[in-house]
Scaffold this motif. Structure first.
Motif, PDB file in Angstrom:
ATOM      1  N   ARG A  61      -5.296   4.084   0.215  1.00 47.40           N
ATOM      2  CA  ARG A  61      -5.745   3.658  -0.950  1.00 47.40           C
ATOM      3  C   ARG A  61      -4.679   2.332  -1.559  1.00 47.40           C
ATOM      4  O   ARG A  61      -3.522   2.320  -1.297  1.00 47.40           O
ATOM      5  CB  ARG A  61      -5.762   4.555  -2.116  1.00 47.40           C
ATOM      6  N   HIS A  62      -5.194   1.205  -1.920  1.00 50.54           N
ATOM      7  CA  HIS A  62      -4.426   0.317  -2.331  1.00 50.54           C
ATOM      8  C   HIS A  62      -3.760  -0.556  -1.470  1.00 50.54           C
ATOM      9  O   HIS A  62      -2.938  -1.423  -1.669  1.00 50.54           O
ATOM     10  CB  HIS A  62      -3.376   0.623  -3.615  1.00 50.54           C
ATOM     11  N   ILE A  73      -5.902  -7.256   4.160  1.00 49.77           N
ATOM     12  CA  ILE A  73      -4.785  -6.484   3.940  1.00 49.77           C
ATOM     13  C   ILE A  73      -3.922  -7.258   2.926  1.00 49.77           C
ATOM     14  O   ILE A  73      -3.760  -8.356   2.837  1.00 49.77           O
ATOM     15  CB  ILE A  73      -3.638  -6.380   4.973  1.00 49.77           C
ATOM     16  N   GLY A  74      -3.570  -6.554   1.658  1.00 55.05           N
ATOM     17  CA  GLY A  74      -2.737  -6.981   0.606  1.00 55.05           C
ATOM     18  C   GLY A  74      -1.350  -7.428   0.853  1.00 55.05           C
ATOM     19  O   GLY A  74      -0.769  -7.135   1.971  1.00 55.05           O
ATOM     20  N   THR A  75      -0.690  -8.456   0.015  1.00 54.00           N
ATOM     21  CA  THR A  75       0.589  -8.595   0.174  1.00 54.00           C
ATOM     22  C   THR A  75       1.595  -7.703  -0.139  1.00 54.00           C
ATOM     23  O   THR A  75       1.369  -7.032  -1.340  1.00 54.00           O
ATOM     24  CB  THR A  75       0.789 -10.118  -0.331  1.00 54.00           C
ATOM     25  N   ILE A 121       2.940 -12.405   3.284  1.00 53.35           N
ATOM     26  CA  ILE A 121       1.423 -13.342   3.765  1.00 53.35           C
ATOM     27  C   ILE A 121       0.366 -12.244   4.093  1.00 53.35           C
ATOM     28  O   ILE A 121      -0.609 -12.795   4.543  1.00 53.35           O
ATOM     29  CB  ILE A 121       1.900 -14.375   4.708  1.00 53.35           C
ATOM     30  N   GLY A 122       0.704 -10.913   4.074  1.00 49.89           N
ATOM     31  CA  GLY A 122      -0.457  -9.870   4.202  1.00 49.89           C
ATOM     32  C   GLY A 122      -0.726  -9.519   5.698  1.00 49.89           C
ATOM     33  O   GLY A 122      -1.685  -9.288   6.028  1.00 49.89           O
ATOM     34  N   ASP A 162       3.366  -6.803   9.452  1.00 47.27           N
ATOM     35  CA  ASP A 162       4.360  -7.271  10.505  1.00 47.27           C
ATOM     36  C   ASP A 162       5.587  -7.337   9.503  1.00 47.27           C
ATOM     37  O   ASP A 162       5.600  -7.530   8.222  1.00 47.27           O
ATOM     38  CB  ASP A 162       4.022  -8.814  10.920  1.00 47.27           C
ATOM     39  N   ARG A 163       7.016  -7.413  10.126  1.00 49.63           N
ATOM     40  CA  ARG A 163       7.978  -7.675   9.393  1.00 49.63           C
ATOM     41  C   ARG A 163       8.098  -9.261   8.867  1.00 49.63           C
ATOM     42  O   ARG A 163       7.614 -10.056   9.987  1.00 49.63           O
ATOM     43  CB  ARG A 163       9.081  -7.227  10.212  1.00 49.63           C
ATOM     44  N   GLU A 164       8.910  -9.602   8.002  1.00 50.19           N
ATOM     45  CA  GLU A 164       8.916 -10.864   7.634  1.00 50.19           C
ATOM     46  C   GLU A 164       9.571 -11.729   8.844  1.00 50.19           C
ATOM     47  O   GLU A 164      10.656 -11.397   9.653  1.00 50.19           O
ATOM     48  CB  GLU A 164       9.984 -10.907   6.313  1.00 50.19           C
TER      49      GLU A 164
END
Length: 94
Positions: A53-54, A66-68, A88-89, A92-94
């Motif tokens: 959820r969310h 996928i949300g950010t 950026i959604g 993955d890692r930054e």
């Protein structure tokens, strides 16, 4: 001194017993508020108990994405593991 030790020991045993019983018998609606106390075998999910959820957001073309900067738990065959998204959604890692 002996009486004090026995009273402290009885108190500790009662607290341990209460915590153990509460851990297993606490309803899921209360456990969801205390996520670090006990991880439920079925994390809070939407849909048909498959998606966290969310974690997803509405998308105009794809319907959802996928949300950010989201964090959630996913559950597969009794195994719960963390999932996340970056700024950026992406999963993955930054």
């Amino acid at each position: 001194m002996k009486t004090l030790f026995i009273n402290i020991l009885i108190f500790l045993v009662l607290v341990l017993a209460f915590d153990t019983i509460s851990f297993w018998l606490l309803p899921a609606r209360y456990v969801s508020q205390l996520k670090e106390y006990r991880r439920d075998s079925r994390p809070e999910v939407a849909g048909r108990n498959r998606y966290p959820r969310h974690y997803f957001v509405k998308h105009p073309q794809r319907g959802f994405d996928i949300g950010t900067n989201r964090q959630a738990y996913h559950w597969v065959e009794g195994v719960t593991y963390p999932i996340w998204s970056n700024s950026i959604g992406c999963f993955d890692r930054e």
